[in-house]
Write a protein that holds these residues in place. Structure first.
Motif, PDB file in Angstrom:
ATOM      1  N   GLU A   1       0.832  -1.199   0.000  1.00 45.19           N
ATOM      2  CA  GLU A   1       0.000   0.000   0.000  1.00 45.19           C
ATOM      3  C   GLU A   1       0.866   1.249   0.000  1.00 45.19           C
ATOM      4  O   GLU A   1       2.026   1.213   0.419  1.00 45.19           O
ATOM      5  N   PRO A   2       0.314   2.379  -0.480  1.00 46.03           N
ATOM      6  CA  PRO A   2       1.091   3.624  -0.471  1.00 46.03           C
ATOM      7  C   PRO A   2       1.610   3.949   0.927  1.00 46.03           C
ATOM      8  O   PRO A   2       0.923   3.743   1.932  1.00 46.03           O
ATOM      9  N   ALA A   3       2.836   4.462   0.976  1.00 45.87           N
ATOM     10  CA  ALA A   3       3.443   4.789   2.268  1.00 45.87           C
ATOM     11  C   ALA A   3       2.863   6.068   2.850  1.00 45.87           C
ATOM     12  O   ALA A   3       2.788   6.215   4.075  1.00 45.87           O
ATOM     13  N   ALA A   4       2.462   7.006   1.966  1.00 43.00           N
ATOM     14  CA  ALA A   4       1.950   8.288   2.468  1.00 43.00           C
ATOM     15  C   ALA A   4       1.230   9.021   1.358  1.00 43.00           C
ATOM     16  O   ALA A   4       1.606   8.952   0.195  1.00 43.00           O
ATOM     17  N   LEU A   5       0.181   9.722   1.743  1.00 45.74           N
ATOM     18  CA  LEU A   5      -0.475  10.711   0.899  1.00 45.74           C
ATOM     19  C   LEU A   5      -0.608  11.953   1.760  1.00 45.74           C
ATOM     20  O   LEU A   5      -1.294  11.933   2.786  1.00 45.74           O
ATOM     21  N   TYR A   6       0.087  13.001   1.385  1.00 49.14           N
ATOM     22  CA  TYR A   6       0.050  14.172   2.253  1.00 49.14           C
ATOM     23  C   TYR A   6      -0.063  15.455   1.436  1.00 49.14           C
ATOM     24  O   TYR A   6       0.293  15.519   0.260  1.00 49.14           O
ATOM     25  N   ARG A   7      -0.575  16.469   2.116  1.00 49.74           N
ATOM     26  CA  ARG A   7      -0.760  17.772   1.502  1.00 49.74           C
ATOM     27  C   ARG A   7       0.397  18.681   1.915  1.00 49.74           C
ATOM     28  O   ARG A   7       0.715  18.795   3.094  1.00 49.74           O
ATOM     29  N   TYR A   8       1.030  19.334   0.936  1.00 56.22           N
ATOM     30  CA  TYR A   8       2.193  20.156   1.250  1.00 56.22           C
ATOM     31  C   TYR A   8       1.917  21.658   1.170  1.00 56.22           C
ATOM     32  O   TYR A   8       2.809  22.459   1.475  1.00 56.22           O
ATOM     33  N   TRP A   9       0.697  22.064   0.794  1.00 52.78           N
ATOM     34  CA  TRP A   9       0.391  23.504   0.691  1.00 52.78           C
ATOM     35  C   TRP A   9      -1.110  23.688   0.875  1.00 52.78           C
ATOM     36  O   TRP A   9      -1.907  22.811   0.512  1.00 52.78           O
ATOM     37  N   GLN A  10      -1.477  24.842   1.439  1.00 53.95           N
ATOM     38  CA  GLN A  10      -2.887  25.176   1.603  1.00 53.95           C
ATOM     39  C   GLN A  10      -3.066  26.680   1.427  1.00 53.95           C
ATOM     40  O   GLN A  10      -2.258  27.469   1.926  1.00 53.95           O
ATOM     41  N   PRO A  11      -4.121  27.106   0.739  1.00 55.61           N
ATOM     42  CA  PRO A  11      -4.369  28.545   0.591  1.00 55.61           C
ATOM     43  C   PRO A  11      -4.842  29.152   1.902  1.00 55.61           C
ATOM     44  O   PRO A  11      -5.220  28.432   2.832  1.00 55.61           O
ATOM     45  N   PRO A  12      -4.844  30.486   2.001  1.00 60.31           N
ATOM     46  CA  PRO A  12      -5.245  31.138   3.256  1.00 60.31           C
ATOM     47  C   PRO A  12      -6.682  30.806   3.640  1.00 60.31           C
ATOM     48  O   PRO A  12      -7.565  30.680   2.797  1.00 60.31           O
ATOM     49  N   THR A  13      -6.901  30.688   4.946  1.00 64.35           N
ATOM     50  CA  THR A  13      -8.247  30.457   5.481  1.00 64.35           C
ATOM     51  C   THR A  13      -8.749  31.662   6.264  1.00 64.35           C
ATOM     52  O   THR A  13      -9.843  31.625   6.820  1.00 64.35           O
ATOM     53  N   ARG A  14      -7.944  32.720   6.298  1.00 67.05           N
ATOM     54  CA  ARG A  14      -8.308  33.926   7.047  1.00 67.05           C
ATOM     55  C   ARG A  14      -7.686  35.128   6.353  1.00 67.05           C
ATOM     56  O   ARG A  14      -6.551  35.061   5.859  1.00 67.05           O
ATOM     57  N   ALA A  15      -8.413  36.225   6.300  1.00 64.24           N
ATOM     58  CA  ALA A  15      -7.905  37.438   5.657  1.00 64.24           C
ATOM     59  C   ALA A  15      -6.830  38.089   6.518  1.00 64.24           C
ATOM     60  O   ALA A  15      -6.820  37.970   7.748  1.00 64.24           O
ATOM     61  N   ALA A  16      -5.915  38.784   5.844  1.00 66.93           N
ATOM     62  CA  ALA A  16      -4.864  39.539   6.519  1.00 66.93           C
ATOM     63  C   ALA A  16      -5.210  41.026   6.479  1.00 66.93           C
ATOM     64  O   ALA A  16      -6.219  41.433   5.885  1.00 66.93           O
ATOM     65  N   ALA A  17      -4.364  41.838   7.077  1.00 63.81           N
ATOM     66  CA  ALA A  17      -4.565  43.284   7.037  1.00 63.81           C
ATOM     67  C   ALA A  17      -4.361  43.796   5.615  1.00 63.81           C
ATOM     68  O   ALA A  17      -3.599  43.221   4.825  1.00 63.81           O
ATOM     69  N   ALA A  18      -5.030  44.890   5.276  1.00 61.14           N
ATOM     70  CA  ALA A  18      -4.915  45.466   3.933  1.00 61.14           C
ATOM     71  C   ALA A  18      -3.513  46.028   3.719  1.00 61.14           C
ATOM     72  O   ALA A  18      -2.972  46.705   4.600  1.00 61.14           O
ATOM     73  N   PRO A  19      -2.896  45.756   2.562  1.00 61.98           N
ATOM     74  CA  PRO A  19      -1.586  46.349   2.266  1.00 61.98           C
ATOM     75  C   PRO A  19      -1.693  47.868   2.156  1.00 61.98           C
ATOM     76  O   PRO A  19      -2.756  48.408   1.809  1.00 61.98           O
TER      77      PRO A  19
END
Length: 635
Positions: free
Chosen positions: A217-235
């Motif tokens: 069976e596969p040794a691993a399935l993993y996620r290496y990146w995720q988009p933001p889940t919360r807004a930041a301060a305005a530039p």
């Protein structure tokens, strides 16, 4: 851009059959007409078709390290490969080519799985490390490049850029995935990780799968990146930052040793990309497909082309959607329900006559909130927060049930839809806005056995789970986040990859550079959507560069003659949906299909979208998606 295939057996040290690998790879010739390559050793076989873009002489694949212990088959482009080269050379690594492929190969040697975090680009690849006994399958962050895999008899694995090579392998399960069928009729596409074929899965975006020699069976399935889940301060200078970031992304995507162009629809996203590309690369070509009627943007596109001196080419087009429906399965390998794939294929075909690489404006709507549904969702969420849940469900829900459907009216007059969405909780309300065919009507089309199989399965669950991962106070970001995981990779990027690769064209969307996505998604809501108008920050940034017709014009999209065609040719539609392929499948109720066509033909309802999906499905069921299994077995 390229196509890759592979066979891996973790338990069997035999060398995979070269003939089988060759036949699999031949099915991806359209993805790479410039050459082919193979690598075989105990446990593993890799195949590759090459569309030569960078280092035309030295970038052949599969590519191996000098000692032959690490081998890669790669599809995509790594835009920061020069910076990676500098970093790797400082560590003592020696490059033999100018190819971006080698930066992944040596990056693995230096950083292991950490190489994925350093890659800026679109990619799918298979990398084998003989000493570790590990095969790494990886896909880019947004899902620009595809990668499919399947189990083979005896415990092996097969993988490929498209479905056709896997469908042609004897022993790979080809039966209908009923959950995927339900997703397809609900959404218009099959979301990751499923495919319409029960035995084949897609590697999700931003994921890596590790297969290990000696492990069943596969040794691993993993996620290496995720988009933001919360807004930041305005530039501080958001518009200026927007321009700088997009300009950098465009310039990075002009990396090529072949002719370059840009799609130019007349809209904001493609106009911004083309304007910046033309300033960075003199004499760049631009391409527009024009249509008759109010949705034709070719005149506006021509204004942008003239302003920036592009080598502009326009082609007038009409689309026969009935003829095109049966051709979709051959391009996508499974049903694909976005009929804008037809004009997208047309503009790709036009561009390929003149260039090998084209930039596109895809991604701007998801990252900077350009879709009208975001406006409706934000307004609906405001109403939901003022009314107790019980009031919404009982009072508004009953009003919705009593209100006439008015399916053909403009959306603002379709109060039944609006009231229904308001009666639901946030995630279900948003899901309803993206759903192509709602639950009751969808289940009513199925045969009784299929309905039983689907008991307990609901495509909306995916949206509920995704939106729960985001800041509960930011309803706009929740909707964008859901789309970034579903609609963007499942529809938009699948359409872009398959239609462009069908004609051996590489397409690069700068608005989906992952630093741009991270920055744009995290912007406060008012910089994306304000006063009912989306993409505010992009409009502000492009104000000095684009005409008012582009900045303030309505979102048009491709021409929508599909509903009229299906009414005018209702007998052909009826014959196909009531024909042998659909009825023999045992999936549908013939009377319900007939009723759907009758309602559309009479004008009582607009069922153009679900009819298109069913017509595409009919082409798929006719077996027009891949070579017969016997063809591979006898070759």
């Amino acid at each position: 851009m390229c196509g890759l295939t592979g066979l891996f057996h973790p338990l069997d040290p035999a060398i995979p059959d070269r003939g089988t690998l060759t036949r699999m790879t031949d099915l991806l010739r359209h993805r790479g007409p410039d050459g082919e390559g193979f690598h075989t050793e105990p446990h593993l076989g890799l195949g590759h078709r090459r569309l030569a873009i960078v280092d035309l002489a030295g970038g052949a694949q599969p590519m191996a390290t000098p000692d032959g212990k690490v081998v890669i088959s790669f599809n995509g482009e790594i835009y920061n490969h020069a910076a990676l080269r500098t970093a790797l050379e400082a560590l003592g690594h020696v490059f033999r080519t100018r190819s971006d492929t080698e930066s992944i190969l040596l990056g693995w040697r230096a950083w292991g799985l950490g190489v994925l975090d350093r890659l800026d680009g679109m990619f799918a690849f298979a990398l084998w490390d003989r000493d570790r006994g590990e095969l790494l399958l990886a896909r880019d962050r947004l899902g620009e490049k595809p990668l499919h895999y399947a189990r083979t008899p005896g415990g092996g694995f097969a993988f490929a850029s498209e479905l056709a090579p896997l469908l042609a392998l004897p022993g790979v399960a080809r039966g209908m995935n009923h959950a995927a069928l339900e997703d397809f009729l609900a959404l218009g596409y099959v979301p990751d990780p499923h495919s319409m074929h029960i035995g084949i899965q897609r590697l999700p975006p931003a994921h890596a799968l590790v297969l290990r020699r000696g492990a069943a069976e596969p040794a691993a399935l993993y996620r290496y990146w995720q988009p933001p889940t919360r807004a930041a301060a305005a530039p501080a200078d958001a518009a200026g930052e927007m321009t700088r970031r997009l300009d950098a992304a465009v310039r990075a995507r002009l990396m090529a040793d072949v002719p370059l162009g840009s799609f130019l629809s007349g809209g904001l996203d493609s106009g911004a990309v083309t304007a910046l590309a033309a300033q960075a690369h003199k004499g760049i070509a631009s391409f527009t497909i024009g249509f008759e009627g109010a949705e034709d943007e070719s005149a506006i596109a021509a204004m942008v082309a003239e302003r920036y001196g592009t080598e502009h080419r326009t082609q007038s087009a009409t689309a026969d959607y009935l003829a095109a429906a049966r051709g979709q399965a051959a391009i996508f390998g499974e049903p694909f329900g976005d009929h804008s794939a037809v004009p997208t294929l047309a503009v790709c075909t036009l561009a390929r006559k003149h260039v090998t690489v084209a930039l596109s404006g895809d991604g701007g709507d998801e990252v900077f909130a350009g879709y009208r549904r975001y406006r409706f969702h934000k307004l609906s969420e405001g109403v939901r927060r003022m009314l107790p849940a019980g009031v919404r469900r009982q009072v508004i829900g009953r009003l919705a049930a009593a209100y006439p459907a008015m399916a053909r009216a403009p959306r603002w007059l379709r109060a039944r839809n609006t009231l229904t969405e308001l009666s639901l909780d946030s995630a279900l309300g948003y899901y309803r806005t993206v759903c192509k065919l709602h639950h009751e009507r969808r289940r009513g089309l199925y045969a009784a056995g299929v309905r039983t199989t689907l008991d307990g399965y609901d495509p909306s669950d995916r949206f509920i789970g995704l939106m729960a991962e985001c800041d509960p106070e930011d309803s706009l970001l929740q909707a964008q986040y859901a789309d970034l995981h579903t609609y963007l990779p499942g529809d938009i990027l699948t359409k872009l990859d398959r239609t462009s690769m069908a004609v051996s064209l590489e397409v690069r969307p700068p608005l989906l550079a992952h630093p741009m996505v991270e920055w744009g998604m995290a912007l406060p809501a008012h910089l994306k959507l304000q006063g009912g108008v989306g993409k505010q920050i992009l409009r502000q940034a492009m104000a000095p560069m684009l005409p008012d017709e582009v900045l303030s014009g309505p979102k048009r999209g491709f021409a929508q003659g599909i509903a009229g065609q299906f009414r005018e040719r209702a007998e052909v539609v009826r014959a196909r949906l009531g024909g042998e392929a659909m009825l023999d499948s045992g999936l549908f109720d013939a009377v319900a299909l007939h009723r759907l066509v009758d309602e559309h033909e009479s004008g009582r309802a607009d069922h153009a979208q679900p009819i298109w999906q069913l017509l595409v499905l009919e082409g798929f069921l006719r077996g027009e998606s891949a070579p017969a299994e016997a063809e591979m077995a006898q070759a």
